[in-house]
Design a protein around this motif. Structure first.
Motif, short mmCIF file in Angstrom:
data_model
loop_
_atom_site.label_atom_id
_atom_site.label_comp_id
_atom_site.label_asym_id
_atom_site.label_seq_id
_atom_site.Cartn_x
_atom_site.Cartn_y
_atom_site.Cartn_z
N HIS A 41 0.83 -1.20 0.00
CA HIS A 41 0.00 0.00 0.00
C HIS A 41 0.87 1.25 0.00
O HIS A 41 0.68 2.17 -0.80
CB HIS A 41 -0.89 -0.05 1.24
CG HIS A 41 -1.94 1.00 1.28
ND1 HIS A 41 -2.79 1.14 2.33
CD2 HIS A 41 -2.27 1.96 0.41
CE1 HIS A 41 -3.61 2.15 2.11
NE2 HIS A 41 -3.31 2.68 0.95
N SER A 96 2.76 1.68 -3.23
CA SER A 96 1.86 2.14 -4.29
C SER A 96 1.59 3.63 -4.13
O SER A 96 1.50 4.36 -5.12
CB SER A 96 0.53 1.40 -4.25
OG SER A 96 0.74 0.04 -4.16
N LEU A 110 -4.65 3.84 -9.68
CA LEU A 110 -3.99 3.74 -8.37
C LEU A 110 -4.69 4.56 -7.30
O LEU A 110 -4.26 4.60 -6.16
CB LEU A 110 -2.52 4.17 -8.47
CG LEU A 110 -1.58 3.19 -9.15
CD1 LEU A 110 -0.19 3.79 -9.29
CD2 LEU A 110 -1.50 1.88 -8.40
N ARG A 153 -4.80 -0.29 -4.61
CA ARG A 153 -3.40 -0.08 -4.26
C ARG A 153 -2.89 -1.20 -3.36
O ARG A 153 -1.70 -1.33 -3.13
CB ARG A 153 -3.25 1.25 -3.52
CG ARG A 153 -2.84 2.37 -4.45
CD ARG A 153 -2.75 3.66 -3.70
NE ARG A 153 -4.07 4.11 -3.33
CZ ARG A 153 -4.34 4.90 -2.32
NH1 ARG A 153 -3.39 5.33 -1.57
NH2 ARG A 153 -5.57 5.27 -2.06
N VAL A 156 -1.32 -3.66 -8.87
CA VAL A 156 -0.11 -2.84 -8.74
C VAL A 156 0.99 -3.36 -9.66
O VAL A 156 1.68 -2.58 -10.32
CB VAL A 156 0.34 -2.80 -7.26
CG1 VAL A 156 1.65 -2.06 -7.13
CG2 VAL A 156 -0.72 -2.14 -6.41
N CYS A 188 2.86 -1.35 -12.61
CA CYS A 188 4.31 -1.15 -12.68
C CYS A 188 4.80 -1.43 -14.10
O CYS A 188 5.56 -0.64 -14.66
CB CYS A 188 5.03 -2.09 -11.71
SG CYS A 188 4.79 -1.65 -10.02
#
Lengths: 530, 421
Positions: free
Chosen positions: B272, B275, B335, B341, B347, B351
């Motif tokens: 979390h 993120s 996000l 997140r 996530v 990325c």
């Protein structure tokens, strides 16, 4: 590949923070500890929740400190002077300021940007440092937020009064009128109105919302005193009171007023867990909303200059550079106010520890260096861009008629904060106080220097030199008075430190803490009430 | 405290903090081989074509070189910032940032590759204004009679250019090796004061990092068109690198977690917070990029707008729209919701997406310098090759040691990390 066996005991040992040695003089009050295995305590003096509440509320409930009245008298008078200056300006016209062509914009906008910049620290501390989980911020966030709001109020005054025909200032807002004249939405000055307006609204909400639990505490304490009888004799009577003098036993109306005052402001807060849940949710949401605002406000302010095509004003690094400068000056102003308050209010040093102050010094060094980085980039690109006008603008800044302003700026903003690389500087309170004022002066000059670029118009025949009139000077001094007056009122009537938040970062707030068990579960928030 | 005991037992069990021996061996060798192969194809494709094709190959390669340099550089910045602020929550994650930082030599090699490739190409192709130079100011035919070059020549000399590059490399290698050594030596001897030393070094390292990154961006990207200038450019490179290195590290962490490693060390709480950082720097990148573009667009001064006008023409205009949407709006929306997140899948995908967008961002800045050219198959090859090499090196690096700093004094804090809201 060497395989090291993970050390279980090691990790476990580190899981428990060790108690720092308070007697080690190098740690000042026990908080400036360098050992990476130790977390410095955030609240000193072996306090429990009750004593936190009592101390912070005591600053409001106790007798007004002796220094407060003269301070308030002076500040209010200076504020009055400022108000008279503004009235004089409105009645007479902007000609009473030193503005002329080519410098048609000077102290008014300098003061505006300076005050808005100062107004950045509060939201940075309460929002960004909250998202970064910097627990040390809890002891200064209320203080800094109040400062933010008062600084933005001072800032907002200047664009309002500098438009010339003040009675037309409402046209900055997109209100349609009979002539269907709309504001120019392409003007950064208009974006300023929106940016600063939004910022002020959110900061005020954040400040007020964060204060609600503490206001409820104040309400409950005042309510408990409503029926408290007080016995006293006439003011002229000697002490102890001789028996023959008539005594008066009453309940103090001030307590009733305080109960209603704080009661209305507390909006029915009852410390229930549902209230806390909503509060935490709102807090984090407002922190999330404030964070981009910290960046956007001063970015938009920088657009006032940077969207133009004026040499020295049009440079792409302006937005982050202005934001760094704003945080820089804001922290300096927080220190300027915090250091005397810390000395004057008993017990405040237990919350605002040497480490809190040290952290702020470090932020000042970081942001001051960022500002220095931006100055350097500007100079470098002014040369590298190979635009002769741009180069000239920067050379004139540094070596032209306003050279003194430029070098005051560089000395105060870039050189002076570098002293905080040394520990002695970060621990000497009078010295920090001095630097905080130096930085404020420097940041005022930064904006002034940017404005002085106007004095070199494109034609040599149009060059000029700006000199402030006495009205310029006293209007600025007056704004300092308005700020100080509001701040003194805040110190007197509202809880200066966020009581509930400070309690949250104390070891007792951790459910695993022995003291927590010692008092039984759930005493965390109940104690917050009384 | 019983919770922490259980946590620490589980967290530091060898099969939680080590990959198995020879893990990822075939993967990194494969990635490296394919990557190097693609680099070779780029070089050959450049040499066998005409001068413009060579120039395209060179610019595509240079895009990747800046990318490959930037990611370890950004990671070094993050490591220093984490040390500076005494971060506790990230103690279990820091090793992955350090692993990314440890790829500094790959980045440096990539940049040197740009220097070498240019030197080779300009010898293979005939000299003249159209010779395949990356940095046109090095081309005597190009700068002949250019008044702007005449004004800027002290900055645009080979001695200064290569001398400064050496200086940046030395500073970056010095800082990253020292930080790496403090961290790994602590694994061995458990001396908690290594953390304090790393912190002191970071204080000095961060200003050095700021100046070298900014001037590296000036030297290697901004002077591609030496007529153009922007004070923001160093900050732009920094912002891009932060997004790149955060996305890379977070991807590594997510993958390790999905391979059954880093239980307790990398929980949903850490995910979390990582993120949030990724989200924050995505917004920061957008803020910096927007400010730079917007101020130039609004002022409309010919010497500044020319740079962006080139990038708003032909196929580049699609990127001019695509990059802000893909690099900012899409991740901003995806996000933003808290539950997403905290989902490794979402996530992880973000990325990968952001790493691609990050490459497109650099591509949009660097590649349109080949004037009057459209997309070419060499673009894909040239950009992907060095990035695959970096990915291979990263796999090798991650597999080579413990996945957490085993004896970090703040390990306990990181293991118990939670988000209240």
């Amino acid at each position: 590949m060497t395989v090291f066996q993970p050390d279980r005991e090691f990790a476990l040992g580190r899981a428990r923070p060790r108690t720092p040695d308070a007697h080690d003089p190098s740690t000042v009050d026990g908080t400036l500890i360098d050992d990476p295995g130790v977390r410095a305590p955030l609240v000193l003096g072996n306090r429990d929740f009750r004593s936190v509440t009592a101390t912070i509320c005591g600053w409001i409930e106790d007798k007004t400190p002796k220094w407060w009245f003269p301070a308030f008298f002076i500040a209010a008078n200076v504020a009055g002077l400022g108000t008279v200056m503004i009235l004089y300006l409105i009645i007479t016209g902007v000609g009473v300021w030193g503005l002329q062509i080519p410098v048609a914009w000077s102290w008014d906008i300098t003061n505006f940007v300076w005050w808005v910049g100062i107004g950045h620290a509060g939201t940075l501390i309460s929002a960004i440092l909250c998202l970064f989980k910097q627990k040390w911020r809890t002891s200064i966030n209320r203080f800094a937020e109040a400062m933010t709001i008062f600084a933005v109020i001072c800032a907002g005054t200047f664009p309002g009064i500098h438009v010339g025909r003040v009675w037309m200032a409402w046209m900055l807002f997109p209100i349609p009128n009979y002539n269907w004249i709309w504001p120019n939405f392409r003007s950064p000055l208009l974006w300023d109105v929106f940016a600063v307006g939004t910022y002020f609204t959110i900061s005020l909400l954040f400040w007020y919302m964060g204060m609600i639990p503490d206001l409820a505490t104040m309400r409950d304490r005042a309510t408990a005193r409503i029926d408290e009888k007080v016995t006293f004799g006439p003011l002229w009577a000697p002490h102890p009171l001789p028996g023959f003098i008539k005594r008066l036993t009453i309940t103090l109306p001030a307590n009733r007023i305080a109960a209603y005052f704080y009661g209305i402001l507390a909006m029915g807060w009852r410390m229930s867990s549902r209230h806390w849940w909503n509060y935490e949710k709102a807090y984090i949401l407002l922190a999330g909303m404030s964070t981009p605002l910290v960046l956007s406000v001063h970015s938009v302010v920088s657009f006032d200059f940077a969207v133009s095509i004026l040499p020295g004003w049009h440079t792409t690094i302006f937005p982050p550079y202005f934001v760094a400068g704003a945080i820089f000056s804001g922290f300096a102003m927080v220190l300027t106010l915090l250091i005397p308050a810390r000395a004057l209010y008993p017990g405040m040093k237990d919350f605002v520890t040497a480490r809190t102050i040290e952290n702020m010094c470090k932020i000042i060094t970081v942001t001051g260096s960022m500002v220095g980085f931006a100055y350097m980039m500007e100079f470098f690109i002014a040369w590298y861009g190979a635009n002769p006008n741009e180069k000239e603008a920067f050379l004139i800044r540094a070596f032209g008629p306003y050279w003194w302003a430029y070098w005051i700026m560089v000395t105060c903003n870039v050189v002076s904060p570098q002293v905080f690389w040394f520990k002695w500087a970060r621990t000497s309170i009078p010295f920090i106080f001095l630097i905080s004022i130096v930085v404020n002066i420097g940041m005022w000059f930064e904006r002034y220097v940017i404005l002085t670029t106007l004095s070199h118009d494109f034609l040599t025949s149009s060059w000029g030199y700006f000199s402030p009139t006495w009205v310029d000077i006293f209007t600025f001094v007056g704004s300092l008075g308005i700020f100080t007056t509001l701040f003194l009122l805040f110190m007197r009537f509202l809880p200066m430190l966020a009581i509930s938040e400070v309690k949250n970062v104390m070891p007792q707030a951790d459910p695993h803490h022995p003291m927590y068990h010692g008092h039984g579960h759930g005493n965390g928030h109940q104690n917050g009430g009384h | 405290m019983s919770h922490s005991h259980a946590h620490a037992d589980l967290a530091l069990a060898p099969d939680n903090v080590y990959l198995s021996d020879n893990a990822g061996r075939s993967l990194w060798m494969g990635l490296g081989a394919v990557g190097l192969g693609l680099v070779a194809v780029t070089v050959l494709g450049g040499i066998t074509g005409d001068a413009k094709t060579a120039s395209i190959a060179l610019h595509a390669y240079h895009t990747a070189a800046m990318y490959v340099m930037g990611i370890p550089l950004g990671a070094m910045g993050v490591v220093m910032i984490l040390h500076q602020v005494n971060a506790g929550w990230s103690a279990t994650l820091r090793r992955q940032f350090e692993n990314v930082m440890r790829l500094m030599p790959v980045g440096i090699a990539a940049i040197i590759g740009s220097f070498v490739l240019q030197a080779v190409f300009v010898r293979v192709f005939p000299a003249g204004e159209k010779a395949p130079y990356l940095w046109n100011w090095m081309n005597p035919a190009y700068i002949d009679g250019d008044p702007l070059y005449a004004a800027k020549w002290p900055y645009l000399t080979l001695w200064r250019f290569y001398g400064c590059a050496l200086l940046y490399f030395a500073i970056w290698m010095g800082l990253s090796s020292a930080l790496w050594n403090y961290s790994t030596r602590q694994d061995a001897d458990g001396d908690r004061w290594h953390t304090a030393r790393a912190r002191k070094l970071s204080a000095v390292g961060l200003p050095l990092f700021a100046f070298t990154t900014a001037f590296a961006a000036f030297d290697w990207v901004m002077t591609l068109d030496f007529h153009w200038f922007s004070t923001m450019f160093g900050v732009w490179y920094f912002a891009g690198n932060m997004v790149g290195c955060l996305a890379t590290t977070l991807l590594v962490l997510v993958l390790l977690r999905s391979f059954g490693r880093l239980h307790v060390c990398f929980t949903d709480e850490h995910l979390h917070d990582m993120s949030k950082l990724l989200f924050g720097f995505t917004v920061f990148w957008a803020y910096i990029s927007f400010s730079q573009y917007f101020l130039i667009w609004y002022a409309m001064i010919p010497e500044e707008t020319l740079f962006f006008i080139v990038r708003r023409e032909g196929v580049w205009n699609y990127l001019a729209w695509g990059v802000p949407i893909g690099h900012f709006i899409v991740p901003f929306i995806l996000l933003l919701p808290r539950p997403w997140r905290r989902k490794r899948g979402v996530v992880g995908l973000m990325c990968v997406w952001l790493l691609a967008m990050h490459a497109l961002d650099y591509f949009w800045f660097i590649r349109p310098e080949v004037k009057g050219s459209g997309l070419h198959w060499l673009d894909a090859v040239g950009v992907v090759g060095p990035i695959l090499v970096l990915a291979g090196a990263l796999v090798r690096q991650v597999a080579s040691g413990p996945l957490v700093p085993l004896k970090d004094p703040r390990l306990g804090e990181a293991l118990g990390h939670t988000n209240t809201i």
